[in-house]
Design a protein around this motif. Structure first.
Motif, PDB file in Angstrom:
ATOM      1  N   ARG A 253       2.296  -8.372  -5.627  1.00 32.46           N
ATOM      2  CA  ARG A 253       2.805  -7.201  -4.892  1.00 32.46           C
ATOM      3  C   ARG A 253       3.243  -6.119  -5.875  1.00 32.46           C
ATOM      4  NH1 ARG A 253       3.787  -3.104  -3.417  1.00 32.46           N
ATOM      5  NH2 ARG A 253       4.940  -2.329  -1.596  1.00 32.46           N
ATOM      6  N   ALA A 254       3.630  -6.522  -7.087  1.00 31.29           N
ATOM      7  CA  ALA A 254       4.058  -5.554  -8.094  1.00 31.29           C
ATOM      8  C   ALA A 254       2.889  -4.762  -8.666  1.00 31.29           C
ATOM      9  CB  ALA A 254       4.800  -6.262  -9.227  1.00 31.29           C
ATOM     10  N   SER A 255       1.650  -5.125  -8.313  1.00 32.14           N
ATOM     11  CA  SER A 255       0.487  -4.380  -8.805  1.00 32.14           C
ATOM     12  C   SER A 255       0.241  -3.111  -8.002  1.00 32.14           C
ATOM     13  CB  SER A 255      -0.766  -5.262  -8.754  1.00 32.14           C
ATOM     14  OG  SER A 255      -1.147  -5.521  -7.407  1.00 32.14           O
ATOM     15  N   ALA A 256       0.982  -2.954  -6.908  1.00 28.99           N
ATOM     16  CA  ALA A 256       0.854  -1.759  -6.075  1.00 28.99           C
ATOM     17  C   ALA A 256       2.212  -1.069  -5.958  1.00 28.99           C
ATOM     18  CB  ALA A 256       0.334  -2.131  -4.685  1.00 28.99           C
ATOM     19  N   ASP A 257       2.195   0.224  -5.701  1.00 27.26           N
ATOM     20  CA  ASP A 257       3.457   0.954  -5.587  1.00 27.26           C
ATOM     21  C   ASP A 257       4.102   0.688  -4.228  1.00 27.26           C
ATOM     22  OD1 ASP A 257       2.073   2.524  -3.726  1.00 27.26           O
ATOM     23  OD2 ASP A 257       1.695   4.144  -5.158  1.00 27.26           O
ATOM     24  N   LEU A 258       5.222   1.338  -3.962  1.00 28.73           N
ATOM     25  CA  LEU A 258       5.953   1.069  -2.725  1.00 28.73           C
ATOM     26  C   LEU A 258       5.169   1.483  -1.486  1.00 28.73           C
ATOM     27  CD1 LEU A 258       9.622   2.010  -3.714  1.00 28.73           C
ATOM     28  CD2 LEU A 258       8.587  -0.255  -3.521  1.00 28.73           C
ATOM     29  N   ALA A 259       4.159   2.354  -1.670  1.00 26.21           N
ATOM     30  CA  ALA A 259       3.322   2.764  -0.546  1.00 26.21           C
ATOM     31  C   ALA A 259       2.154   1.809  -0.323  1.00 26.21           C
ATOM     32  CB  ALA A 259       2.796   4.181  -0.773  1.00 26.21           C
ATOM     33  N   GLY A 260       1.989   0.832  -1.230  1.00 29.76           N
ATOM     34  CA  GLY A 260       0.905  -0.135  -1.087  1.00 29.76           C
ATOM     35  C   GLY A 260      -0.365   0.249  -1.805  1.00 29.76           C
ATOM     36  N   ASP A 261      -0.333   1.329  -2.586  1.00 32.34           N
ATOM     37  CA  ASP A 261      -1.508   1.756  -3.343  1.00 32.34           C
ATOM     38  C   ASP A 261      -1.464   1.151  -4.745  1.00 32.34           C
ATOM     39  OD1 ASP A 261      -2.439   3.440  -1.261  1.00 32.34           O
ATOM     40  OD2 ASP A 261      -0.993   4.981  -1.873  1.00 32.34           O
ATOM     41  N   PRO A 262      -2.591   0.615  -5.242  1.00 30.59           N
ATOM     42  CA  PRO A 262      -2.604   0.015  -6.580  1.00 30.59           C
ATOM     43  C   PRO A 262      -2.205   1.021  -7.652  1.00 30.59           C
ATOM     44  CG  PRO A 262      -4.600  -0.538  -5.366  1.00 30.59           C
ATOM     45  CD  PRO A 262      -3.898   0.521  -4.575  1.00 30.59           C
TER      46      PRO A 262
ATOM     47  N   LYS B  99       4.492  -4.493   6.206  1.00 30.28           N
ATOM     48  CA  LYS B  99       4.122  -3.138   5.819  1.00 30.28           C
ATOM     49  C   LYS B  99       4.758  -2.750   4.479  1.00 30.28           C
ATOM     50  CE  LYS B  99       3.665  -1.489  10.591  1.00 30.28           C
ATOM     51  NZ  LYS B  99       4.164  -0.527  11.606  1.00 30.28           N
ATOM     52  N   PRO B 100       4.142  -1.794   3.793  1.00 32.87           N
ATOM     53  CA  PRO B 100       4.752  -1.287   2.558  1.00 32.87           C
ATOM     54  C   PRO B 100       6.126  -0.694   2.834  1.00 32.87           C
ATOM     55  CG  PRO B 100       2.476  -0.561   2.746  1.00 32.87           C
ATOM     56  CD  PRO B 100       2.835  -1.173   4.058  1.00 32.87           C
ATOM     57  N   TYR B 101       6.915  -0.634   1.793  1.00 34.08           N
ATOM     58  CA  TYR B 101       8.301  -0.185   1.902  1.00 34.08           C
ATOM     59  C   TYR B 101       8.400   1.236   2.449  1.00 34.08           C
ATOM     60  CZ  TYR B 101      13.177   0.484   0.438  1.00 34.08           C
ATOM     61  OH  TYR B 101      14.524   0.724   0.408  1.00 34.08           O
ATOM     62  N   THR B 102       7.429   2.083   2.108  1.00 32.97           N
ATOM     63  CA  THR B 102       7.483   3.477   2.564  1.00 32.97           C
ATOM     64  C   THR B 102       7.239   3.596   4.065  1.00 32.97           C
ATOM     65  OG1 THR B 102       5.154   3.700   1.941  1.00 32.97           O
ATOM     66  CG2 THR B 102       6.805   4.452   0.351  1.00 32.97           C
TER      67      THR B 102
END
Length: 584
Positions: A384-393, A422-425
């Motif tokens: 999960r740390a490979s993507a930002d808080l929006a879920g984009d790599p 869902k992503p944090y954003t």
């Protein structure tokens, strides 16, 4: 230049891995060194990314599997902590050992499910004897009151507090930090059992150079076991891929599988308890042994036991997410739950480079249908740390996972995260990326290192120089110093030597001709490298008047032996010792 290159790896389109082996681990400062690398990778943002992380280069094909299944004294299978003596109930144990939740956005998965994993383990071990009424047989587990590592075992022998020892698949005299100390410990025993395919330096310690066999009273039993090519089973590599292998050759002579020997021994001990009684026989009498042939368990049966069962249906578990703490599930090692689901042994899968496009759909080298990787066939931990808080790599060209808004789930590798969260954003109540920690984020500070919360530089115990950063505390104050025996073995520090006696630092290493001591009985390889040698810097050789390939005498605080002196060394400032294959 190296620092510059490493610093450049902190960009989204860059990634770096740190691969380490015994050059870091086999030191009193090993924990500090590896933790420093982990902190560096966290700061660079390289944890959880494909091609990132801290990766151990193992010395054997199954060292990872050994660790997972608790070869280390302080853990139980699946990295559950061994209980301390003061933990009288399972709830006390879980309260003391399970990670705590420190952030409302942390899932704290390990801490939340700790009791489920522990109860399922106990239920697998003790079956019907593990009930809610007796705390699922929690008190059947040994609870060591002091350091019980393998070096501590030999220290106990030096103190005369141990009568016998069984060595199964390891030769202590060849892998420890002080071979002479270990061999003296073996000489203090009444009996020694060595289970191995061929004689080892441990089974033959009593006639090592300089020893008087008549003065050694240890009775040695060499029990022939099968080589790993003579049995099936699994190897687990450093990427946590559990790969099933087939038996290549049938055993020769009287050799038996080591687990058959142990099963035979267990049944005999159990019969002795039945006929003669004894102190606290309950754990032995209650241990489950539900194999088709209790004297010859098959590794396939054990693999199913490790995976675990749903006792209400009799079916194998498909995921550790379904494990419970009410005694209705079993798991011999929770991180392997899912490796052998109802559909079959996933470790046997072999869909790889035969068709790369089909078998590696992400193009990231995951090959999800080649073998099985714990946990849940995940190839990159904390992905999960490979993507930002929006879920984009962070790096679109190297995605480990990403949020697919159309499917409303994470795609790519098996997500180390709830698949549909869902992503944090999009949902501020979503969990933070590091789901196993109580903080939900990577830890720069450790709460489990005896050395302290943050890495510090210490010199090795035998360093000829003082610590340049703080000379008044040169070595690690948390290093365990052994005190067993008398004379030369009274204290470890007595055998270290002093800088004025031993002013040079030597590094030992292996060559391609041998796989440590495993190949010592192969005549062609022994012929290629029949004896040890020393590589000496040319400047030092000239200073000491040493000529190339001259027989020499190499000494250190803990050992003396003859070697070929080789000049010049491959590195101008190094003194290299080729590790001898046969016993020193």
């Amino acid at each position: 230049r190296i620092a510059q290159l490493v610093g450049e790896m902190g960009k989204p389109d860059k990634v770096m891995t740190i691969v380490y082996a015994v050059g870091l681990t086999h030191h009193t400062t090993g924990g500090e060194l590896i933790r420093s690398g982990a902190v560096l990778q966290l700061l660079l943002g390289n944890m959880g990314r494909a091609g990132g992380g801290m990766n151990a280069e193992r010395g054997h094909a199954n060292i990872q599997g050994n660790t997972d299944h608790a070869i280390s004294w302080e853990i139980l299978p699946g990295y559950l902590q061994i209980p301390a003596p003061q933990r009288k109930t399972i709830d006390e144990y879980v309260a003391a050992q399970a990670p705590k939740k420190f952030d409302p956005h942390s899932w704290n998965f390990f801490g939340t499910n700790y009791k489920k994993f522990m109860v399922s383990l106990l239920k697998g071990w003790y079956g019907d004897a593990a009930t809610k009424a007796n705390d699922f047989a929690f008190n059947f587990i040994p609870k060591p009151a002091q350091n019980s590592s393998w070096m501590s075992i030999y220290d106990q022998s030096l103190k005369g507090k141990m009568q016998g020892l069984i060595l199964s698949g390891m030769t202590a005299t060849s892998i420890g930090p002080d071979s002479n100390r270990v061999m003296q410990a073996l000489a203090n025993l009444k009996w020694l059992v060595v289970m191995d395919a061929l004689p080892t330096t441990s089974s033959e310690f009593w006639h090592r150079p300089g020893a008087d066999p008549k003065s050694i009273q240890t009775e040695v039993f060499l029990v022939p076991t099968t080589h790993w090519i003579e049995k099936d089973g699994s190897f687990v590599n450093s990427g946590r891929w559990s790969q099933w292998k087939d038996q290549v050759l049938p055993p020769e002579g009287n050799a038996r599988h080591d687990h058959w020997i142990l099963a035979d021994l267990f049944q005999r001990v159990k019969q002795l308890y039945q006929s003669q009684g004894g102190k606290f026989p309950d754990p032995i009498m209650a241990t489950t042994f539900k194999y088709r042939n209790p004297m010859k368990p098959e590794l396939d049966e054990i693999a199913q036991e490790v995976n675990g069962f749903d006792l209400t249906t009799g079916k194998r578990m498909a995921t550790f997410a379904a494990l419970k703490d009410d005694g209705t599930t079993t798991a011999g090692d929770w991180i392997y739950t899912g490796s052998y689901p109802p559909s079959g042994n996933l470790m046997q899968r072999k869909l790889g480079v035969q068709d790369v496009a089909k078998n590696d759909p992400t193009g990231m080298g995951f090959f999800p249908n080649w073998a099985w990787s714990w946990p849940l066939n995940r190839r990159v931990m904390y992905n999960r740390a490979s993507a930002d808080l929006a879920g984009d790599p962070w790096d679109a060209s190297r995605p480990a996972i990403k949020w697919d808004s159309v499917q409303a789930k994470w795609v790519g590798d098996v997500p180390d995260y709830p698949p549909t969260m869902k992503p944090y954003t999009q949902d501020p109540t979503s969990w933070l990326p590091f789901i196993m920690t109580g903080e939900g984020v990577g830890r720069l500070f450790s709460s489990s290192m005896a050395d302290g919360p943050f890495p510090e530089h210490y010199e090795p115990m035998e360093s000829p120089i003082k610590n340049p950063l703080h000379p008044t505390q040169s070595e690690d104050p948390a290093a365990f110093i052994y005190t067993g025996g008398t004379g030369n073995f009274g204290k470890v520090s007595d055998s270290f030597g002093k800088p004025d006696e031993f002013p040079y630092v030597a590094t030992s290493y292996r060559l391609t001709e041998h796989e440590h001591y495993v190949t010592q009985h192969v005549p062609l390889l022994a012929g290629l490298q029949p004896s040890p040698f020393v590589e000496i810097p040319e400047e030092l050789a000239n200073q000491k008047g040493i000529k190339s390939a001259r027989p020499g005498h190499q000494a250190a605080g803990r050992q003396h032996h003859r070697r070929q002196e080789g000049v010049p060394g491959r590195h101008p400032d190094s003194l290299g010792l080729r590790r001898r294959v046969r016993g020193e």
